[in-house]
Enzyme design. Structure first.
Site, short mmCIF file in Angstrom:
data_model
loop_
_atom_site.label_atom_id
_atom_site.label_comp_id
_atom_site.label_asym_id
_atom_site.label_seq_id
_atom_site.Cartn_x
_atom_site.Cartn_y
_atom_site.Cartn_z
N ASP A 178 -7.42 2.17 1.12
CA ASP A 178 -6.02 2.14 1.57
C ASP A 178 -5.82 3.12 2.72
O ASP A 178 -6.45 4.18 2.77
CB ASP A 178 -5.10 2.50 0.39
CG ASP A 178 -3.67 2.10 0.67
OD1 ASP A 178 -3.40 1.34 1.62
OD2 ASP A 178 -2.78 2.58 -0.08
N ASN A 219 -2.05 -9.60 -0.43
CA ASN A 219 -2.15 -9.42 1.03
C ASN A 219 -1.86 -10.70 1.81
O ASN A 219 -1.57 -10.64 3.01
CB ASN A 219 -3.54 -8.90 1.42
CG ASN A 219 -3.78 -7.44 1.08
OD1 ASN A 219 -4.92 -7.00 0.93
ND2 ASN A 219 -2.71 -6.66 0.94
C1 FPP Z 1 -5.39 -1.35 3.13
O1 FPP Z 1 -4.85 -0.58 4.15
C2 FPP Z 1 -6.54 -2.10 3.61
C3 FPP Z 1 -6.62 -3.45 3.65
C4 FPP Z 1 -5.55 -4.33 3.17
C5 FPP Z 1 -7.79 -4.16 4.18
C6 FPP Z 1 -9.11 -3.53 3.97
C7 FPP Z 1 -10.00 -3.91 5.09
C8 FPP Z 1 -10.93 -3.12 5.64
C9 FPP Z 1 -11.30 -1.82 5.11
C10 FPP Z 1 -11.66 -3.52 6.88
C11 FPP Z 1 -12.54 -4.69 6.78
C12 FPP Z 1 -13.35 -4.78 5.58
C13 FPP Z 1 -14.44 -5.55 5.49
C14 FPP Z 1 -15.12 -5.66 4.19
C15 FPP Z 1 -14.97 -6.28 6.62
P1 FPP Z 1 -3.36 -0.84 4.60
O2 FPP Z 1 -3.37 -1.76 5.76
O3 FPP Z 1 -2.54 -1.31 3.43
O4 FPP Z 1 -2.92 0.60 5.04
P2 FPP Z 1 -1.47 1.24 4.97
O5 FPP Z 1 -1.18 1.48 3.51
O6 FPP Z 1 -1.64 2.51 5.72
O7 FPP Z 1 -0.51 0.29 5.61
#
Ligand code: FPP
Length: 258
Positions: free
Chosen positions: A18, A66
């Site tokens: 996250d 998501n």
């Molecule tokens: C949460 O951060 C992260 C995600 C919803 C996506 C995770 C993806 C990756 C780590 C990159 C790609 C992964 C692979 C396996 C290719 P958020 O966007 O919810 O962050 P925030 O809470 O700061 O908004």
């Protein structure tokens, strides 16, 4: 650097990655830039876990929830996934890492499904480490899907309702193919499980850190493992008495979990 006792490693580390969006926004960049840096962190943690000798790593890459994000962000995440499934191929093969995936994979665009299955097939025989990507995954959804599988078997007559026990349910949960979670890490400062591995993390040790996922480094992983190694896992038993007092069932669980 945090010192890790490699003789007492968690056998299954799961991570809620996250903070990509906040990482980007705090730098005046679009959220997608945070996901790109998040993919770099995935590569670094995969390498570190493999080097340490952790057998199982599960990463929450895209949740069922998501899908409700803006279409442009979903497309960027799918594109990133597709790119990584190509660019990381040699890394996985050279390090004998088996790629696995859980979740409602049929909901992913076909191009992502085909790249995913191609790399899963190419790495299927490897035993160095299993890295599972949770994609279009939700713990409640997985339990619902398992309940449907069992209900169908009851309807077909191959299963009696009284035969539905923990083992039967577990056998219907793809996330349990790699066993229960020992250490569940969440970056980004929130302290919740967000519908990740609900069954498998029943006795997991939780480690929360304020670090945003793109900043999570190999050393951050060592710190999390070090914290895990400083805890006493009791599985509902009394301190220091796990093995002596364990019933057969809980002893099995301990042996898998330790
Ligand atoms: C949460 O951060 C992260 C995600 C919803 C996506 C995770 C993806 C990756 C780590 C990159 C790609 C992964 C692979 C396996 C290719 P958020 O966007 O919810 O962050 P925030 O809470 O700061 O908004």
């Amino acid at each position: 650097m945090a010192l890790v006792d490699v003789s007492r490693l968690p056998q299954h580390v799961a991570i809620i990655m996250d903070g990509n969006g906040r990482w980007a926004q705090s730098r005046g960049k679009p959220r997608t830039a945070g996901h790109e840096r998040g993919a770099d962190a995935v590569r670094a943690i995969m390498r570190a876990a493999r080097r340490l000798g952790i057998p199982t790593l599960t990463l929450y890459a895209f949740s069922e929830q998501n899908w409700d994000r803006p279409r442009a962000e979903i497309n960027a995440l799918v594109d990133l996934l597709c790119d990584c499934l190509v660019s990381e191929r040699d890394e996985l093969i050279d390090n004998e890492i088996r790629l696995n995936a859980i979740g409602r994979l049929h909901k992913l665009p076909t191009r992502a499904q085909s790249k995913l299955h191609a790399l899963m097939d190419a790495t299927a025989s490897f035993g160095g480490m299993t890295m599972t990507l949770a994609l279009s995954y939700g713990g409640r959804e997985e339990l619902v899907d398992a309940a449907r599988v069992l209900a169908r078997r009851v309807r077909e007559g191959s299963l009696e309702p009284d035969e539905i026990d923990q083992a039967a349910l577990e056998a219907s949960l793809p996330s349990m193919d790699c066993g229960p979670v020992d250490l569940l890490i969440r970056t980004g400062g929130e302290q919740r499980i967000s519908n990740f591995l609900l069954w498998g993390s029943a006795y997991a040790e939780f480690y929360f850190t304020d670090e945003l996922w793109p900043d999570f480094s190999a050393n951050s992983l060592y710190c999390a493992i070090r914290a895990y190694q400083e805890r006493e896992r009791r599985f509902g038993l009394v301190p220091g008495a796990q093995h002596a007092a364990a019933t057969n069932e809980s002893r099995d669980e301990l042996e898998r979990a330790i």
